[in-house]
Each structure stands twice: as C-alpha cells, then as structure tokens.
Design an enzyme around this catalytic site. Structure first.
Site, PDB file in Angstrom:
ATOM      1  CG  ASP A  73     -11.478  77.975 120.201  1.00 52.54           C
ATOM      2  OD1 ASP A  73     -11.362  78.131 121.448  1.00 52.54           O
ATOM      3  OD2 ASP A  73     -12.205  76.989 119.683  1.00 52.54           O
ATOM      4  CG  LEU A  74      -7.216  81.020 124.971  1.00 53.83           C
ATOM      5  CD1 LEU A  74      -7.198  81.936 126.144  1.00 53.83           C
ATOM      6  CD2 LEU A  74      -5.995  80.285 124.802  1.00 53.83           C
ATOM      7  CG  HIS A 139     -16.891  98.443 136.576  1.00 52.80           C
ATOM      8  ND1 HIS A 139     -16.176  98.304 135.496  1.00 52.80           N
ATOM      9  CD2 HIS A 139     -17.934  98.068 136.152  1.00 52.80           C
ATOM     10  CE1 HIS A 139     -17.041  97.483 134.686  1.00 52.80           C
ATOM     11  NE2 HIS A 139     -18.285  97.528 134.410  1.00 52.80           N
ATOM     12  CE1 TYR A 143     -13.537  95.845 141.905  1.00 52.29           C
ATOM     13  CE2 TYR A 143     -12.944  97.158 140.582  1.00 52.29           C
ATOM     14  CZ  TYR A 143     -13.304  96.581 141.111  1.00 52.29           C
ATOM     15  OH  TYR A 143     -13.471  95.446 139.796  1.00 52.29           O
ATOM     16  CG  ASP A 168     -10.443 101.255 136.306  1.00 52.60           C
ATOM     17  OD1 ASP A 168     -10.739 100.592 137.220  1.00 52.60           O
ATOM     18  OD2 ASP A 168     -11.422 101.569 135.373  1.00 52.60           O
TER      19      ASP A 168
END
Length: 378
Positions: A73-74, A139, A143, A168
């Site tokens: 849990d950051l 997405h 790009y 990607d």
C-alpha cells in the site's frame, strides 16, 4: 500480505541467462512496461514487481510472468520505506506512470538516487517526461501518429493501425530494456546511476530512421506506393485460391526473376522494368491473378525454402505448428499455453521461458526476505 505455496516455484530453479545477478524493481504498470519486464526476466534478471495491495490475490496477465510479486500500500510511509530499501539493493528500476506520480509518492528519482547513487531509474511514457503533451493521456496510435510512423503505414486511402507493436512494444518496451541495460553497463563502469527517459514517440521515430532518410532524399512517395509498404508488386501479401494468403519479398533482381519463373510470368513480364514505379499497379494485378490460381499449400510446395523470398501468411494458431518453428523450438508451453520462447538466443548463457505470473502479493514475504528487506507492518 501473502506468500502462498503456489508461488514457491519461483525459487525452485536459480535464475538463468546472461542477466543473472542483475536486480530490478518493477513498479507494476500496464501495456509495454510488463512486456519489458518479461524480456528481462527471460534473460535471467531477478525482478521484484511492486503491485498495489488492493489487488492482492488477483492473477495478472501473461506479460507479468517471470517476476515475483510484492503487494504494498504505497499510501503508507512504511511501504514507501520498503520500496526504498529494495531500490538500495537494485541495479535498476522501471516505472510507467505519468510524469510526477512517483515524485508524489516519495519514490521519485531524486529520492531513489540519494539512497542508491548507482541506480538506473528507467521511466517510460508515451510522450516523454517533458514537453507540452507530457501530462496528456494517450495510447500507441497517438504516439506513432506524432512520430510519423502511423502516416506511413496503410493503403493509399488511409493509415492502418499496426496493432500496438510500433509504439508500445517496439518504441516502448524494447527501448526501455535497451536503455536500462545500457544504463547498468555505464553504472558498473563509472559508479554513477542516472535517469533514463523512454518516450514511445521518440522510440517509434527512431524505428522510422530509414524512412526519414528516404524522405530527405526524395525517395519516399505517398503511403502505399513505396518499396516495402505494399506499393511494389514484388513485396506484399497475395490472396490464394482457397482464401488464404502468401507473402512475397522478391526485392533483389535475381530473386524477382525466380519469383516470375515460379509464378509462370517470366515471358509475360519480361519487357517490364522491375523498378519502374509507373508499371507497379498493373504488375501487381497480374501477380495477384497468378497467385489466385492456386491454394496456399500449392504455393508453399512451389516456393517455400527457395530464394523467391516467400512465406505463407500464418494465423496465430498456425504459426507455432510450422515445421521451421517446431524445429527451432520457437514456441514453448508455459502455464498450459503455447507462447513465443525467449529471444534472442544466447548459446553459452541461454535464457529460460519465464514461469507463469504469480498471483499479486503471493511472493511478498519470500521476495523481501531474499533481498534482505523487512516486510512493513500489515
């Protein structure tokens, strides 16, 4: 936190491959970031993936295979300290969030490098860490649109999204892995780590280097009219009599001559200059008509293994069963599924197909213990 028995196969076999001994902390993200981790894991890197605690017990996708999962849990200071302790012991880390997210968590590069000056802090985004679009959502297609790649791929009528391979996975995952490894080599030589800023726009632009050179030299025409974009009649896919497809790539003149022989078109096209672009549309129609007279299997019998530069266009179910792929073991079974094997191949220090993904948080206690880090209070 958990450490169930099903995850313990992660420790059954020692890491293998040329990256054995390299430690990486991966902050779990989506898309190309997990694939880069898969590549590095298959080549032997020891990777701990930091997952969100609220997802504990869930099964991640196949691109997450090969790494152990630590669920934290950051939002909790103790969990942040655990991450920093891991980064102290790591050669590199990867993250794929919008710029500023890691800084707000207290895990930005300035903080991490203060704890470990040799750390290679690898950051991947679509637009890059800076610039007017840095904070915008996007997405793959966006790009590669900005890099010029999308405009160059497709028919004369319209661009065609090339799956999400170019931005990607090509411009992102592969550049992330290359940048991380280059950073590690430099850190080992100099003792100094650094931040690596991976932008999918810039990665996909780099992949377009040859075509930018052609553009600058006046050798790039409109989309779908060039040598390797479907314009040339000797380079492209063709439909067979059974509705299946073959691919021809007979660019060199000797290969082109052999293609015409195998198609039975040498006499008909003898007077046509192979590189006369004004003749390409008509030649393509003639080639298409010839290919359409036989089935794909018949063309394989006539051309496969020759210097025509030929291959059948196989679907995802057919490709693993092709004799060439079978002979090389190009596809392997992992977690009950047939998947591509590790690439590239190292003959002295071979990699290994990454094990199935751990359930999120399954390795929290064991992975932290292996790295000599105490688990935060749950």
């Amino acid at each position: 936190m958990s450490d169930d028995a099903s995850s313990r196969d992660s420790r059954d076999l020692p890491p293998a491959g040329p990256l054995r001994g390299i430690r990486i902390v991966e902050f779990a993200a989506i898309g190309p970031a997990p694939y880069a981790g898969q590549l590095l894991a298959e080549l032997g890197a020891d990777i701990i993936r930091i997952d969100r605690a609220e997802r504990a017990g869930q099964k991640p996708g196949i691109l997450s295979r090969g790494r152990r999962s630590v669920a934290l849990d950051l939002k909790q200071p103790a969990a942040i300290e655990t991450c920093l302790s891991l980064l102290e012991r790591a050669d590199a880390c990867t993250e794929g969030f919008r710029p500023g997210v890691m800084e707000r968590l207290g895990l930005g590069p300035e903080t991490a490098l203060a704890r470990n000056p040799k750390l290679v802090y690898t950051r991947m985004t679509g637009w890059g860490q800076t610039g007017p679009l840095a904070q915008a959502a996007g997405h793959d297609l966006n790009y590669i649109s900005l890099s010029g790649a999308a405009h160059a791929i497709g028919s004369p009528e319209a661009p065609v999204p090339p799956l999400n391979l170019v931005g990607d996975f090509g411009g992102g995952s592969l550049f992330l892995a290359m940048g991380l490894l280059a950073g590690v080599l430099n850190a080992r030589a100099t003792g100094a780590g650094q931040v690596v800023d991976v932008s999918m726009v810039e990665g996909s632009a780099s992949l377009m280097s040859m075509f930018y050179e052609m553009q600058a030299g006046g050798r790039w025409g409109g989309r779908g009219t060039n040598l390797v974009d479907g314009g040339a009649p000797f380079y492209g896919p063709y439909r067979c009599a059974d509705g299946k497809w073959i691919s021809l790539g007979s660019i060199e003149p000797q290969f082109y001559a052999l293609m015409l022989d195998r198609l039975g078109l040498r006499e008909r096209l003898a007077s046509v200059d192979q590189n006369d672009r004004s003749q390409w549309p008509a030649t393509r129609r003639i080639v298409a008509e010839a290919v359409a007279t036989r089935t794909r299997d018949e063309w394989c019998a006539a051309m496969e293994g020759s210097d025509v530069c030929f291959a059948p266009v196989l679907d995802l179910a057919e490709a693993p069963a092709h004799p060439h792929n079978v002979a090389r073991g190009s596809f392997v079974e992992a977690d009950g599924k047939l998947v591509p094997g590790p690439a590239p191949r190292f003959l002295s220090t071979p990699g290994r197909t990454a094990r199935a993904p751990s359930s999120i948080g399954a390795d929290t206690l064991s992975a932290l213990a292996d790295w000599g880090v105490a688990a935060p209070a749950c």
